[in-house]
Scaffold this active site. Structure first.
Site, PDB file in Angstrom:
ATOM      1  CD  GLU A 149      -2.889  -1.321   0.153  1.00  4.77           C
ATOM      2  OE1 GLU A 149      -2.882  -0.483  -0.767  1.00  4.77           O
ATOM      3  OE2 GLU A 149      -3.662  -2.292   0.174  1.00  4.77           O
ATOM      4  CG  HIS A 179      -4.543   0.306   5.615  1.00  8.15           C
ATOM      5  ND1 HIS A 179      -5.894   0.548   5.519  1.00  8.15           N
ATOM      6  CD2 HIS A 179      -4.359  -0.957   5.169  1.00  8.15           C
ATOM      7  CE1 HIS A 179      -6.488  -0.535   5.031  1.00  8.15           C
ATOM      8  NE2 HIS A 179      -5.578  -1.470   4.813  1.00  8.15           N
ATOM      9  CG  HIS A 187      -7.747  -4.656   7.852  1.00 12.88           C
ATOM     10  ND1 HIS A 187      -7.117  -5.823   7.449  1.00 12.88           N
ATOM     11  CD2 HIS A 187      -7.468  -3.742   6.883  1.00 12.88           C
ATOM     12  CE1 HIS A 187      -6.485  -5.604   6.300  1.00 12.88           C
ATOM     13  NE2 HIS A 187      -6.670  -4.353   5.949  1.00 12.88           N
ATOM     14  CD  GLU A 219     -13.934  12.608  25.473  1.00 12.97           C
ATOM     15  OE1 GLU A 219     -13.091  11.721  25.317  1.00 12.97           O
ATOM     16  OE2 GLU A 219     -14.545  12.805  26.534  1.00 12.97           O
ATOM     17  CG  HIS A 255      -9.573  -2.852   2.611  1.00 15.09           C
ATOM     18  ND1 HIS A 255      -8.841  -3.219   1.505  1.00 15.09           N
ATOM     19  CD2 HIS A 255      -8.687  -2.884   3.633  1.00 15.09           C
ATOM     20  CE1 HIS A 255      -7.593  -3.474   1.854  1.00 15.09           C
ATOM     21  NE2 HIS A 255      -7.473  -3.271   3.145  1.00 15.09           N
TER      22      HIS A 255
HETATM   23  O1  2HA Z   1      -0.957  -4.947   3.621  1.00 16.94           O
HETATM   24  O2  2HA Z   1      -3.906  -4.285   4.771  1.00 16.94           O
HETATM   25  O3  2HA Z   1      -4.580  -3.395   2.387  1.00 16.94           O
HETATM   26  C1  2HA Z   1      -2.116  -5.556   4.039  1.00 16.94           C
HETATM   27  C2  2HA Z   1      -3.282  -4.692   3.834  1.00 16.94           C
HETATM   28  C3  2HA Z   1      -3.623  -4.350   2.463  1.00 16.94           C
HETATM   29 ZN    ZN Z   2      -5.823  -3.469   4.287  1.00 18.39          ZN
END
Ligand code: 2HA
Ligand code: ZN
Length: 271
Positions: free
Chosen positions: A116, A139, A141, A169, A210
């Site tokens: 990414e 990034h 999840h 908040e 995602h």
């Molecule tokens: O690299 O989360 O979006 C692993 C991820 C890809």
């Molecule tokens: Zn990801």
């Protein structure tokens, strides 16, 4: 030269990835972090004239030429960063051509930066153009944020409004709201360009079904942004199937934003 394994930026990366793993946000190789480093600080730990390898990035990052980043590795697990930072992390510098990463440390097993990287570096360029102090892109999840993607409309105003309503908040922590991209193929320059375009307006961008991107001045601040969204999403997921008896009113959110002096998205409230 000081020992790189004692560098605050390496230790911070170890702690942040460990926390995110323990929170269940970054299963397997999920998630990635990039952190813009200060050249003078890097020089305390590394001979910056010694390039281990050159790796093409596949895109042009003219405004990042000469800049140093510590970045999680592709296919690497957040779970393992603390035990072996030199394999799971890398320190890169963007070469004068703007399209090549010069590896100065890390990716010891021959690996490279996260898949990414386009979304990360393009987001850094976008954030730096509106906030010269931005240093971090994360990034992840996070579970409830992702769950919410499947049951809530992916509309920036409605999604942000719901999050703001879930914790007092929220409007103070992310007054600029949350940008949203539809589901897109990850790991590509296209999703990088789309993320960066949202990042000019938002420090938080949901990748539909995602995960999420956050940007900020430090690892702590950026982690805290995502953590606050995730907390709100958790409250939402714990309550959305039950009748809503009480709510934080829009007039109260306005009162909060004004009291704390934050520049909030007025068009995201219904007043
Ligand atoms: O690299 O989360 O979006 C692993 C991820 C890809
Ligand atoms: Zn990801």
């Amino acid at each position: 030269m000081k020992d790189i394994l004692t560098a605050p930026f390496v230790l911070e990366m170890e702690n942040t990835t460990a926390n995110m793993y323990r929170l269940g946000w970054d299963e397997r190789n999920g998630g990635n972090i990039s952190y813009l480093l200060d050249e003078a600080e890097v020089k305390e730990y590394l001979d910056v004239s010694s390039v281990i390898r050159e790796i093409p990035t596949g895109f042009d990052a003219p405004s990042l030429i000469g800049k140093y980043f510590i970045v999680t590795g592709t296919g690497k697990y957040f779970k393992n960063v603390k035990d072996d930072p030199e394999t799971n992390l890398g320190i890169i510098r963007i070469k004068e051509d703007g399209k090549t990463a010069q590896l100065l440390w890390g990716y010891r097993d021959g690996g490279k930066f996260t898949s990414e990287l386009p979304a990360h570096l393009m987001s850094h360029m976008a954030r730096l153009s509106v906030d010269p102090e931005n240093r971090v892109v994360i990034h992840s999840h996070p579970t409830y944020t992702l769950a919410m993607n499947f049951v809530h409309e992916l509309d920036e105003k409605k999604f942000t409004h719901t999050l703001w309503e879930m914790c007092t908040e929220c409007i103070v922590v992310f007054p600029d709201g949350v940008g949203i991209l539809p589901w897109m193929l990850c790991g590509t320059n296209s999703i990088g360009e789309a993320t960066a375009s949202k990042m000019k307006e938002f420090r938080l961008v949901v990748w539909g079904m995602h995960g999420i991107y956050g940007a900020g001045k430090s690892l702590d601040e950026t982690f805290g942004l995502i953590e606050t969204v995730e907390k709100a999403a958790q409250i939402y997921m714990l309550t959305c199937h039950m009748p809503r008896v009480n709510t934080i009113k829009d007039s109260e959110m306005k009162e909060l934003a004004e009291f704390f002096g934050v520049n909030y998205r007025k068009d995201f409230l219904n007043l």
